[in-house]
Motif scaffolding. Sequence first.
Motif, mmCIF file in Angstrom:
data_model
loop_
_atom_site.group_PDB
_atom_site.id
_atom_site.type_symbol
_atom_site.label_atom_id
_atom_site.label_comp_id
_atom_site.label_asym_id
_atom_site.label_seq_id
_atom_site.Cartn_x
_atom_site.Cartn_y
_atom_site.Cartn_z
ATOM 1 N N VAL A 42 -0.951 -3.672 -5.744
ATOM 2 C CA VAL A 42 -2.414 -3.709 -5.741
ATOM 3 C C VAL A 42 -2.961 -3.565 -7.164
ATOM 4 O O VAL A 42 -4.116 -3.205 -7.355
ATOM 5 C CB VAL A 42 -3.004 -2.622 -4.813
ATOM 6 N N ASP A 102 0.644 -0.264 -2.403
ATOM 7 C CA ASP A 102 0.111 0.133 -1.098
ATOM 8 C C ASP A 102 1.213 0.032 -0.051
ATOM 9 O O ASP A 102 1.778 -1.043 0.161
ATOM 10 C CB ASP A 102 -1.052 -0.791 -0.727
ATOM 11 N N THR A 103 1.525 1.166 0.587
ATOM 12 C CA THR A 103 2.564 1.170 1.621
ATOM 13 C C THR A 103 1.950 1.179 3.024
ATOM 14 O O THR A 103 2.627 1.470 4.001
ATOM 15 C CB THR A 103 3.486 2.395 1.471
#
Length: 126
Positions: A42, A102-103
């Motif tokens: 991101v 971002d997970t």
Amino acid sequence: MRIVPTLGAAAAAALLTCGFAAPATAATVTDNDGGVIWGTVVSGPDLNVRDQPNTSSAIVAKLPYGSQDRVECATWGTSVHGNPYWYWLGGVRGWVSAAYVDTGGRHVQSCSSEDPCPQWRDAHHH
């Protein structure tokens, strides 16, 4: 040594949780990716992938904004925008700041040499 029976019991317990049989609590898990956590970049235009979990180590690769890689585990490193965690990415085999990946809100386990089966550890929230 008292450690030997403890290690044996821990190893036996690990074998029970590391196989293909899912724990009872996993019955509600809907993803079919075998517990792989995909991280999405991101930060752009490119995210630096480093050989150590800090901002001064060598850059080993770059990932473009929006690309994905397998997040294997997390560790402490240089704080980036107040986030001290760094992720080890299994595809590019390098470290990235968690501030830029971002997970999807999924918990990432700690990188640990003591974990006998990190690839099978339940990485979901309990």
